[in-house]
Write a protein that holds these residues in place. Structure first.
Motif, PDB file in Angstrom:
ATOM      1  N   LYS A  53       0.866  -1.177   0.000  1.00 10.80           N
ATOM      2  CA  LYS A  53       0.000   0.000   0.000  1.00 10.80           C
ATOM      3  C   LYS A  53       0.903   1.227   0.000  1.00 10.80           C
ATOM      4  CE  LYS A  53      -0.193   0.203   5.016  1.00 10.80           C
ATOM      5  NZ  LYS A  53      -1.015   0.268   6.196  1.00 10.80           N
ATOM      6  N   LYS A  54       0.313   2.347  -0.338  1.00  6.54           N
ATOM      7  CA  LYS A  54       1.059   3.607  -0.283  1.00  6.54           C
ATOM      8  C   LYS A  54       1.504   3.831   1.158  1.00  6.54           C
ATOM      9  CE  LYS A  54       0.697   8.382  -1.720  1.00  6.54           C
ATOM     10  NZ  LYS A  54       0.885   8.739  -3.113  1.00  6.54           N
ATOM     11  N   HIS A  55       2.749   4.154   1.355  1.00  6.83           N
ATOM     12  CA  HIS A  55       3.374   4.343   2.669  1.00  6.83           C
ATOM     13  C   HIS A  55       3.497   3.040   3.448  1.00  6.83           C
ATOM     14  CE1 HIS A  55       3.053   8.542   1.728  1.00  6.83           C
ATOM     15  NE2 HIS A  55       1.753   8.490   1.736  1.00  6.83           N
ATOM     16  N   GLY A  56       3.454   1.918   2.742  1.00  3.28           N
ATOM     17  CA  GLY A  56       3.691   0.625   3.370  1.00  3.28           C
ATOM     18  C   GLY A  56       5.190   0.360   3.437  1.00  3.28           C
ATOM     19  N   SER A  57       5.543  -0.811   3.919  1.00  2.00           N
ATOM     20  CA  SER A  57       6.958  -1.161   3.982  1.00  2.00           C
ATOM     21  C   SER A  57       7.114  -2.658   3.798  1.00  2.00           C
ATOM     22  CB  SER A  57       7.571  -0.708   5.308  1.00  2.00           C
ATOM     23  OG  SER A  57       6.958  -1.371   6.391  1.00  2.00           O
ATOM     24  N   TYR A  58       8.365  -3.060   3.632  1.00  2.00           N
ATOM     25  CA  TYR A  58       8.639  -4.481   3.494  1.00  2.00           C
ATOM     26  C   TYR A  58       9.960  -4.791   4.165  1.00  2.00           C
ATOM     27  CZ  TYR A  58      11.830  -3.280  -0.322  1.00  2.00           C
ATOM     28  OH  TYR A  58      12.843  -2.745  -1.069  1.00  2.00           O
ATOM     29  N   GLN A  59      10.108  -6.064   4.536  1.00  2.00           N
ATOM     30  CA  GLN A  59      11.342  -6.527   5.153  1.00  2.00           C
ATOM     31  C   GLN A  59      11.520  -8.001   4.789  1.00  2.00           C
ATOM     32  OE1 GLN A  59      11.356  -6.077   9.405  1.00  2.00           O
ATOM     33  NE2 GLN A  59      13.569  -6.368   9.546  1.00  2.00           N
ATOM     34  N   PHE A  60      12.663  -8.306   4.166  1.00  2.00           N
ATOM     35  CA  PHE A  60      12.984  -9.670   3.749  1.00  2.00           C
ATOM     36  C   PHE A  60      14.277 -10.102   4.431  1.00  2.00           C
ATOM     37  CE2 PHE A  60      11.295  -8.322  -0.706  1.00  2.00           C
ATOM     38  CZ  PHE A  60       9.997  -8.364  -0.260  1.00  2.00           C
ATOM     39  N   GLU A  61      14.456 -11.410   4.535  1.00  2.00           N
ATOM     40  CA  GLU A  61      15.683 -11.935   5.125  1.00  2.00           C
ATOM     41  C   GLU A  61      16.099 -13.198   4.382  1.00  2.00           C
ATOM     42  OE1 GLU A  61      16.544 -12.137   9.636  1.00  2.00           O
ATOM     43  OE2 GLU A  61      15.766 -14.123   9.063  1.00  2.00           O
ATOM     44  N   LYS A  69      22.685 -14.433   8.135  1.00  2.94           N
ATOM     45  CA  LYS A  69      21.427 -13.808   7.726  1.00  2.94           C
ATOM     46  C   LYS A  69      21.707 -12.441   7.114  1.00  2.94           C
ATOM     47  CE  LYS A  69      18.608 -16.186  11.136  1.00  2.94           C
ATOM     48  NZ  LYS A  69      17.986 -17.128  10.271  1.00  2.94           N
ATOM     49  N   HIS A  70      20.981 -12.130   6.041  1.00  2.00           N
ATOM     50  CA  HIS A  70      21.118 -10.848   5.352  1.00  2.00           C
ATOM     51  C   HIS A  70      19.729 -10.239   5.206  1.00  2.00           C
ATOM     52  CE1 HIS A  70      25.261 -11.855   4.281  1.00  2.00           C
ATOM     53  NE2 HIS A  70      24.799 -13.072   4.027  1.00  2.00           N
ATOM     54  N   GLY A  71      19.590  -8.984   5.615  1.00  2.00           N
ATOM     55  CA  GLY A  71      18.299  -8.321   5.562  1.00  2.00           C
ATOM     56  C   GLY A  71      18.202  -7.323   4.425  1.00  2.00           C
ATOM     57  N   PHE A  72      16.994  -7.193   3.918  1.00  2.00           N
ATOM     58  CA  PHE A  72      16.661  -6.229   2.872  1.00  2.00           C
ATOM     59  C   PHE A  72      15.360  -5.572   3.294  1.00  2.00           C
ATOM     60  CE2 PHE A  72      18.726  -9.939   1.169  1.00  2.00           C
ATOM     61  CZ  PHE A  72      19.716  -9.431   0.343  1.00  2.00           C
ATOM     62  N   ASN A  73      15.251  -4.277   3.102  1.00  2.00           N
ATOM     63  CA  ASN A  73      14.014  -3.606   3.502  1.00  2.00           C
ATOM     64  C   ASN A  73      13.798  -2.351   2.686  1.00  2.00           C
ATOM     65  OD1 ASN A  73      14.853  -1.028   5.000  1.00  2.00           O
ATOM     66  ND2 ASN A  73      16.224  -2.570   5.837  1.00  2.00           N
ATOM     67  N   LYS A  84       1.913  -0.155 -11.062  1.00  2.00           N
ATOM     68  CA  LYS A  84       3.236   0.303 -10.614  1.00  2.00           C
ATOM     69  C   LYS A  84       3.447   0.155  -9.111  1.00  2.00           C
ATOM     70  CE  LYS A  84       2.007   5.184 -10.130  1.00  2.00           C
ATOM     71  NZ  LYS A  84       2.393   6.543 -10.474  1.00  2.00           N
ATOM     72  N   ILE A  85       4.726   0.050  -8.778  1.00  2.00           N
ATOM     73  CA  ILE A  85       5.179   0.071  -7.389  1.00  2.00           C
ATOM     74  C   ILE A  85       6.403   0.983  -7.374  1.00  2.00           C
ATOM     75  CG2 ILE A  85       6.139  -1.246  -5.461  1.00  2.00           C
ATOM     76  CD1 ILE A  85       4.795  -3.766  -6.687  1.00  2.00           C
ATOM     77  N   THR A  86       6.388   1.958  -6.488  1.00  2.00           N
ATOM     78  CA  THR A  86       7.551   2.816  -6.281  1.00  2.00           C
ATOM     79  C   THR A  86       8.011   2.554  -4.852  1.00  2.00           C
ATOM     80  OG1 THR A  86       6.631   4.492  -7.767  1.00  2.00           O
ATOM     81  CG2 THR A  86       8.437   5.182  -6.316  1.00  2.00           C
ATOM     82  N   ARG A  87       9.304   2.202  -4.710  1.00  2.00           N
ATOM     83  CA  ARG A  87       9.782   1.820  -3.382  1.00  2.00           C
ATOM     84  C   ARG A  87      11.267   2.126  -3.237  1.00  2.00           C
ATOM     85  NH1 ARG A  87       9.715  -4.727  -4.573  1.00  2.00           N
ATOM     86  NH2 ARG A  87      11.603  -4.727  -5.844  1.00  2.00           N
ATOM     87  N   THR A  88      11.699   2.152  -1.991  1.00  2.00           N
ATOM     88  CA  THR A  88      13.133   2.206  -1.724  1.00  2.00           C
ATOM     89  C   THR A  88      13.597   0.778  -1.477  1.00  2.00           C
ATOM     90  OG1 THR A  88      12.748   2.576   0.637  1.00  2.00           O
ATOM     91  CG2 THR A  88      13.088   4.539  -0.740  1.00  2.00           C
ATOM     92  N   PHE A  89      14.894   0.565  -1.587  1.00  2.00           N
ATOM     93  CA  PHE A  89      15.481  -0.757  -1.358  1.00  2.00           C
ATOM     94  C   PHE A  89      16.800  -0.542  -0.638  1.00  2.00           C
ATOM     95  CE2 PHE A  89      18.456  -4.096  -2.540  1.00  2.00           C
ATOM     96  CZ  PHE A  89      17.724  -5.251  -2.288  1.00  2.00           C
ATOM     97  N   GLU A  90      16.973  -1.252   0.471  1.00  2.00           N
ATOM     98  CA  GLU A  90      18.209  -1.143   1.239  1.00  2.00           C
ATOM     99  C   GLU A  90      18.701  -2.532   1.613  1.00  2.00           C
ATOM    100  OE1 GLU A  90      19.869   1.035   5.290  1.00  2.00           O
ATOM    101  OE2 GLU A  90      17.718   0.754   5.045  1.00  2.00           O
ATOM    102  N   MET A  91      19.977  -2.776   1.364  1.00  2.00           N
ATOM    103  CA  MET A  91      20.619  -4.008   1.822  1.00  2.00           C
ATOM    104  C   MET A  91      21.296  -3.668   3.140  1.00  2.00           C
ATOM    105  SD  MET A  91      22.321  -5.716  -1.572  1.00  2.00           S
ATOM    106  CE  MET A  91      23.130  -4.241  -2.178  1.00  2.00           C
ATOM    107  N   GLU A  92      20.837  -4.286   4.209  1.00  2.00           N
ATOM    108  CA  GLU A  92      21.375  -3.986   5.533  1.00  2.00           C
ATOM    109  C   GLU A  92      22.823  -4.465   5.654  1.00  2.00           C
ATOM    110  OE1 GLU A  92      18.563  -5.874   8.148  1.00  2.00           O
ATOM    111  OE2 GLU A  92      16.918  -4.610   7.444  1.00  2.00           O
TER     112      GLU A  92
END
Length: 154
Positions: A53-61, A69-73, A84-92
């Motif tokens: 959703k708009k202003h939602g978030s995600y977190q993967f491992e 363990k490696h996290g992505f969020n 469309k999906i517009t998002r940020t992506f960060e590799m922890e």
């Protein structure tokens, strides 16, 4: 084996444009990015959170072969089903800063669709650093798995 996922990296620009045509209906391709169970299968990751959703978030491992363990969020800034999906992506815990991703989904025919991803990096150097990794091979393999997993859902 031919890479079906195409990556365009223009000199001097801090972005990549990634395109892939899938033998999947648009709705099924989009579902592969929006439903946690499907994302986990094709990405080979544990989905800790996925708020589509708009202003939602995600977190993967993910867990590497040595058990680390490696996290992505990221944050989902815009979410328009089947479009469309517009998002940020960060590799922890990596030197890579957050990147901005624009995913656009397009219907080509009843059973084919196209994904276009524009990824914007903090700098040209960061983009080029990413390209030094087996990035192209990895994203092509992931998209191949997405195609296989989603095809089974038809």
């Amino acid at each position: 084996m031919e890479r079906k996922t195409k990556i365009k990296a223009e000199d001097g620009k801090q972005e990549l444009v990634i395109t892939r045509e899938f033998d999947l209906p648009l709705e099924l391709l989009f579902k592969a990015f929006a439903e946690p169970e499907i994302v986990a299968q094709w990405m080979g990751t544990k989905v800790l959170k996925l708020e589509c959703k708009k202003h939602g978030s995600y977190q993967f491992e993910t867990t590497d072969p040595m058990g680390n363990k490696h996290g992505f969020n990221g944050t989902i800034h815009d979410f328009v089903p089947n479009r469309k999906i517009t998002r940020t992506f960060e590799m922890e815990h990596t030197p890579f800063p957050v990147q901005l991703e624009f995913l656009e989904f397009e219907k080509l025919a009843d059973d084919t669709s196209k994904l276009t991803m524009q990824i914007v990096y903090k700098s040209v150097a960061h983009r080029d650093q990413m390209l030094q990794l087996p990035f192209a091979q990895g994203i092509n393999m992931a998209h191949n798995r997405l195609q296989d997993v989603a095809r089974q859902l038809k």
